[in-house]
Structure formats: C-alpha cells, structure tokens
Write a protein that holds these residues in place. Structure first.
Motif, PDB file in Angstrom:
ATOM      1  N   ASP A 110       0.816  -1.221   0.000  1.00  0.00           N
ATOM      2  CA  ASP A 110       0.000   0.000   0.000  1.00  0.00           C
ATOM      3  C   ASP A 110       0.847   1.268   0.000  1.00  0.00           C
ATOM      4  OD1 ASP A 110      -2.266  -1.681   0.187  1.00  0.00           O
ATOM      5  OD2 ASP A 110      -2.085  -1.731   2.369  1.00  0.00           O
ATOM      6  N   VAL A 111       1.875   1.311  -0.831  1.00  0.00           N
ATOM      7  CA  VAL A 111       2.708   2.505  -0.922  1.00  0.00           C
ATOM      8  C   VAL A 111       1.983   3.532  -1.789  1.00  0.00           C
ATOM      9  CG1 VAL A 111       4.936   3.447  -1.637  1.00  0.00           C
ATOM     10  CG2 VAL A 111       4.812   1.135  -0.687  1.00  0.00           C
ATOM     11  N   THR A 112       1.747   4.712  -1.219  1.00  0.00           N
ATOM     12  CA  THR A 112       1.106   5.811  -1.941  1.00  0.00           C
ATOM     13  C   THR A 112       1.916   7.079  -1.707  1.00  0.00           C
ATOM     14  OG1 THR A 112      -0.296   6.526  -0.094  1.00  0.00           O
ATOM     15  CG2 THR A 112      -1.171   4.760  -1.519  1.00  0.00           C
ATOM     16  N   ALA A 113       1.426   8.174  -2.232  1.00  0.00           N
ATOM     17  CA  ALA A 113       2.094   9.460  -2.026  1.00  0.00           C
ATOM     18  C   ALA A 113       1.979   9.922  -0.577  1.00  0.00           C
ATOM     19  CB  ALA A 113       1.491  10.514  -2.957  1.00  0.00           C
ATOM     20  N   THR A 114       1.040   9.350   0.174  1.00  0.00           N
ATOM     21  CA  THR A 114       0.819   9.803   1.545  1.00  0.00           C
ATOM     22  C   THR A 114       1.144   8.753   2.602  1.00  0.00           C
ATOM     23  OG1 THR A 114      -1.510   9.164   1.425  1.00  0.00           O
ATOM     24  CG2 THR A 114      -0.968  11.444   0.845  1.00  0.00           C
ATOM     25  N   GLY A 115       1.775   7.662   2.219  1.00  0.00           N
ATOM     26  CA  GLY A 115       2.152   6.692   3.240  1.00  0.00           C
ATOM     27  C   GLY A 115       2.487   5.319   2.696  1.00  0.00           C
ATOM     28  N   TRP A 116       2.710   4.406   3.620  1.00  0.00           N
ATOM     29  CA  TRP A 116       3.072   3.037   3.270  1.00  0.00           C
ATOM     30  C   TRP A 116       2.831   2.126   4.474  1.00  0.00           C
ATOM     31  CZ3 TRP A 116       6.884   1.247   6.511  1.00  0.00           C
ATOM     32  CH2 TRP A 116       7.696   2.202   7.128  1.00  0.00           C
ATOM     33  N   THR A 117       2.787   0.841   4.193  1.00  0.00           N
ATOM     34  CA  THR A 117       2.676  -0.178   5.230  1.00  0.00           C
ATOM     35  C   THR A 117       3.754  -1.228   4.971  1.00  0.00           C
ATOM     36  OG1 THR A 117       0.291   0.136   5.387  1.00  0.00           O
ATOM     37  CG2 THR A 117       1.157  -1.938   6.254  1.00  0.00           C
ATOM     38  N   ALA A 118       4.414  -1.683   6.020  1.00  0.00           N
ATOM     39  CA  ALA A 118       5.408  -2.751   5.901  1.00  0.00           C
ATOM     40  C   ALA A 118       5.013  -3.885   6.836  1.00  0.00           C
ATOM     41  CB  ALA A 118       6.792  -2.240   6.265  1.00  0.00           C
ATOM     42  N   GLU A 119       5.092  -5.101   6.326  1.00  0.00           N
ATOM     43  CA  GLU A 119       4.819  -6.293   7.132  1.00  0.00           C
ATOM     44  C   GLU A 119       6.098  -7.112   7.221  1.00  0.00           C
ATOM     45  OE1 GLU A 119       1.621  -8.288   5.178  1.00  0.00           O
ATOM     46  OE2 GLU A 119       0.212  -6.661   5.571  1.00  0.00           O
ATOM     47  N   ALA A 120       6.384  -7.591   8.425  1.00  0.00           N
ATOM     48  CA  ALA A 120       7.586  -8.398   8.632  1.00  0.00           C
ATOM     49  C   ALA A 120       7.195  -9.750   9.218  1.00  0.00           C
ATOM     50  CB  ALA A 120       8.554  -7.680   9.572  1.00  0.00           C
ATOM     51  N   THR A 121       7.825 -10.787   8.711  1.00  0.00           N
ATOM     52  CA  THR A 121       7.656 -12.141   9.251  1.00  0.00           C
ATOM     53  C   THR A 121       9.039 -12.761   9.390  1.00  0.00           C
ATOM     54  OG1 THR A 121       7.427 -13.085   7.024  1.00  0.00           O
ATOM     55  CG2 THR A 121       5.385 -12.465   8.172  1.00  0.00           C
ATOM     56  N   HIS A 122       9.122 -13.752  10.254  1.00  0.00           N
ATOM     57  CA  HIS A 122      10.398 -14.443  10.439  1.00  0.00           C
ATOM     58  C   HIS A 122      10.120 -15.941  10.536  1.00  0.00           C
ATOM     59  CE1 HIS A 122      14.303 -15.577  12.022  1.00  0.00           C
ATOM     60  NE2 HIS A 122      14.720 -14.370  11.663  1.00  0.00           N
ATOM     61  N   PRO A 123      10.917 -16.763   9.841  1.00  0.00           N
ATOM     62  CA  PRO A 123      10.654 -18.205   9.844  1.00  0.00           C
ATOM     63  C   PRO A 123      10.707 -18.852  11.235  1.00  0.00           C
ATOM     64  CG  PRO A 123      12.624 -17.675   8.543  1.00  0.00           C
ATOM     65  CD  PRO A 123      12.039 -16.395   9.005  1.00  0.00           C
ATOM     66  N   SER A 124      11.470 -18.277  12.151  1.00  0.00           N
ATOM     67  CA  SER A 124      11.554 -18.864  13.488  1.00  0.00           C
ATOM     68  C   SER A 124      10.425 -18.398  14.411  1.00  0.00           C
ATOM     69  CB  SER A 124      12.910 -18.560  14.128  1.00  0.00           C
ATOM     70  OG  SER A 124      12.984 -17.197  14.458  1.00  0.00           O
ATOM     71  N   GLY A 132       4.444  -2.030  10.425  1.00  0.00           N
ATOM     72  CA  GLY A 132       4.737  -0.618  10.612  1.00  0.00           C
ATOM     73  C   GLY A 132       4.006   0.158   9.533  1.00  0.00           C
ATOM     74  N   GLN A 133       3.440   1.302   9.890  1.00  0.00           N
ATOM     75  CA  GLN A 133       2.674   2.077   8.921  1.00  0.00           C
ATOM     76  C   GLN A 133       2.925   3.568   9.110  1.00  0.00           C
ATOM     77  OE1 GLN A 133      -1.593   1.750   9.341  1.00  0.00           O
ATOM     78  NE2 GLN A 133      -1.863   2.071   7.152  1.00  0.00           N
ATOM     79  N   VAL A 134       3.132   4.271   8.005  1.00  0.00           N
ATOM     80  CA  VAL A 134       3.286   5.722   8.019  1.00  0.00           C
ATOM     81  C   VAL A 134       2.136   6.329   7.239  1.00  0.00           C
ATOM     82  CG1 VAL A 134       4.645   7.629   7.054  1.00  0.00           C
ATOM     83  CG2 VAL A 134       5.771   5.830   8.346  1.00  0.00           C
ATOM     84  N   THR A 135       1.566   7.377   7.805  1.00  0.00           N
ATOM     85  CA  THR A 135       0.516   8.136   7.136  1.00  0.00           C
ATOM     86  C   THR A 135       0.909   9.604   7.191  1.00  0.00           C
ATOM     87  OG1 THR A 135      -1.109   6.552   7.936  1.00  0.00           O
ATOM     88  CG2 THR A 135      -1.949   8.630   7.072  1.00  0.00           C
ATOM     89  N   ARG A 136       0.873  10.241   6.046  1.00  0.00           N
ATOM     90  CA  ARG A 136       1.233  11.650   5.938  1.00  0.00           C
ATOM     91  C   ARG A 136       0.024  12.383   5.373  1.00  0.00           C
ATOM     92  NH1 ARG A 136       6.039  14.083   5.587  1.00  0.00           N
ATOM     93  NH2 ARG A 136       7.125  12.122   5.432  1.00  0.00           N
ATOM     94  N   ALA A 137      -0.357  13.468   6.031  1.00  0.00           N
ATOM     95  CA  ALA A 137      -1.473  14.265   5.526  1.00  0.00           C
ATOM     96  C   ALA A 137      -1.063  14.896   4.205  1.00  0.00           C
ATOM     97  CB  ALA A 137      -1.856  15.348   6.534  1.00  0.00           C
ATOM     98  N   GLU A 138      -2.011  14.941   3.272  1.00  0.00           N
ATOM     99  CA  GLU A 138      -1.714  15.602   2.006  1.00  0.00           C
ATOM    100  C   GLU A 138      -1.525  17.077   2.259  1.00  0.00           C
ATOM    101  OE1 GLU A 138      -3.955  14.504  -1.480  1.00  0.00           O
ATOM    102  OE2 GLU A 138      -4.842  12.860  -0.342  1.00  0.00           O
ATOM    103  N   SER A 139      -0.537  17.661   1.588  1.00  0.00           N
ATOM    104  CA  SER A 139      -0.297  19.089   1.772  1.00  0.00           C
ATOM    105  C   SER A 139      -1.404  19.869   1.080  1.00  0.00           C
ATOM    106  CB  SER A 139       1.070  19.497   1.233  1.00  0.00           C
ATOM    107  OG  SER A 139       1.121  19.243  -0.154  1.00  0.00           O
ATOM    108  N   VAL A 140      -1.845  20.914   1.758  1.00  0.00           N
ATOM    109  CA  VAL A 140      -2.902  21.756   1.225  1.00  0.00           C
ATOM    110  C   VAL A 140      -2.336  23.151   1.057  1.00  0.00           C
ATOM    111  CG1 VAL A 140      -5.183  22.720   1.678  1.00  0.00           C
ATOM    112  CG2 VAL A 140      -4.638  20.391   2.417  1.00  0.00           C
ATOM    113  N   GLU A 141      -2.485  23.717  -0.128  1.00  0.00           N
ATOM    114  CA  GLU A 141      -2.013  25.065  -0.395  1.00  0.00           C
ATOM    115  C   GLU A 141      -2.929  26.062   0.284  1.00  0.00           C
ATOM    116  OE1 GLU A 141       0.754  25.966  -2.062  1.00  0.00           O
ATOM    117  OE2 GLU A 141       1.232  23.853  -2.269  1.00  0.00           O
ATOM    118  N   PRO A 142      -2.386  27.057   0.974  1.00  0.00           N
ATOM    119  CA  PRO A 142      -3.232  28.071   1.579  1.00  0.00           C
ATOM    120  C   PRO A 142      -4.031  28.823   0.528  1.00  0.00           C
ATOM    121  CG  PRO A 142      -0.941  28.276   2.320  1.00  0.00           C
ATOM    122  CD  PRO A 142      -0.977  27.243   1.239  1.00  0.00           C
ATOM    123  N   ALA A 143      -5.222  29.296   0.880  1.00  0.00           N
ATOM    124  CA  ALA A 143      -6.085  30.015  -0.054  1.00  0.00           C
ATOM    125  C   ALA A 143      -5.363  31.243  -0.568  1.00  0.00           C
ATOM    126  CB  ALA A 143      -7.381  30.428   0.656  1.00  0.00           C
TER     127      ALA A 143
END
Length: 147
Positions: A110-124, A132-143
């Motif tokens: 789910d990598v987008t311009a405003t974030g991503w998600t990473a999943e980790a697994t280990h065989p043991s 882990g997930q990052v979410t970034r608010a979209e930038s809004v230009e002031p009026a």
C-alpha cells in the motif's frame, strides 16, 4: 522545513526506542500492545507499529525486538527517501542503505504518495506478525496562493 522536521522526528523516535529498550524500560516493550505515535498536528505525520508475538520465550522476544528495530530503521530510510524524491520507495531495492538485521522478510504494501505499510515475518516465529505504517497528511495550499 516540514520535511526536515519529519526526518528529525523519525530519527529521534528510533534513537529513543533503542535507548529505552537497551535500558530495559517496560514502556519500550511493544510485544503485548500496539504502539502509535499519533498524528502530529504540526507535520501531519503519523507512525503506527503493531506487533503480535506468539511465542513468549526470551529468544523469541529478543528476535521480535530486533524485527521492531528493523521496522524503525525502515521508517527512517523511507523518510530520507521521501525527503529526496517527494515519494516513498515502492521496493526495498530502492533503499540501498537499509538492511534487515533480524533476517526477517519485510514486504512493503500500500505505498502511496501519503504513506506506506510494511509487514515483517520471520521463519523462526511462525504466526507472529509485525507491521509498521506511516501516514502523511496531504499538503494543502493556503487560499490565495498562486500555483
């Protein structure tokens, strides 16, 4: 400026988590509860990490902490990549300085311009999950700002 603050916030979080973990701080233990930094109103940036550890022996807990540190390092690598490209890396191959120390298999989703998600697994650690997930608010230009 916002980008520099985001990178600084990410680096500070990684260092404080490693320091707290090294000092045996019980608040640094995320093996039994989700962690969330919440959305920062000044930067519009949020990092959430969830871990579910099936085994509870000391070796499994140690490996889980290393996997969580890998996710924190991935967060920092993604923030640096974002600062340079104004986009997140869609593949770990785009982050040449990132290496998972735990031996976990980490998948970006789910990598987008405003974030991503990473999943980790280990065989043991069958049945255990680390996200882990990052979410970034979209930038809004002031009026009234010319575009």
């Amino acid at each position: 400026m916002r980008l520099a603050i985001s990178v600084l916030v990410a680096a500070t979080a990684v260092l404080s988590a490693r320091t707290a973990s090294a000092q045996g701080n019980p608040r640094a233990d995320s093996l039994t509860r989700p962690l969330s930094s919440g959305m920062s109103s000044t930067t519009g940036y949020a990092y959430t990490r969830r871990s579910h550890l099936v085994q509870r022996d000391a070796e499994s807990q140690m490996r889980a902490r290393i996997i969580e540190q890998d996710l924190a390092a991935l967060r920092l690598a993604q923030d640096i990549y974002y600062a340079n490209h104004l986009a997140y890396a869609t593949s770990l191959d785009q982050l040449p300085k990132f290496r998972a120390a735990s031996g976990a298999v980490i998948t970006l989703r789910d990598v987008t311009a405003t974030g991503w998600t990473a999943e980790a697994t280990h065989p043991s650690l069958p049945g255990s999950t680390f996200v882990g997930q990052v979410t970034r608010a979209e930038s809004v230009e002031p009026a009234g700002t010319p575009q």
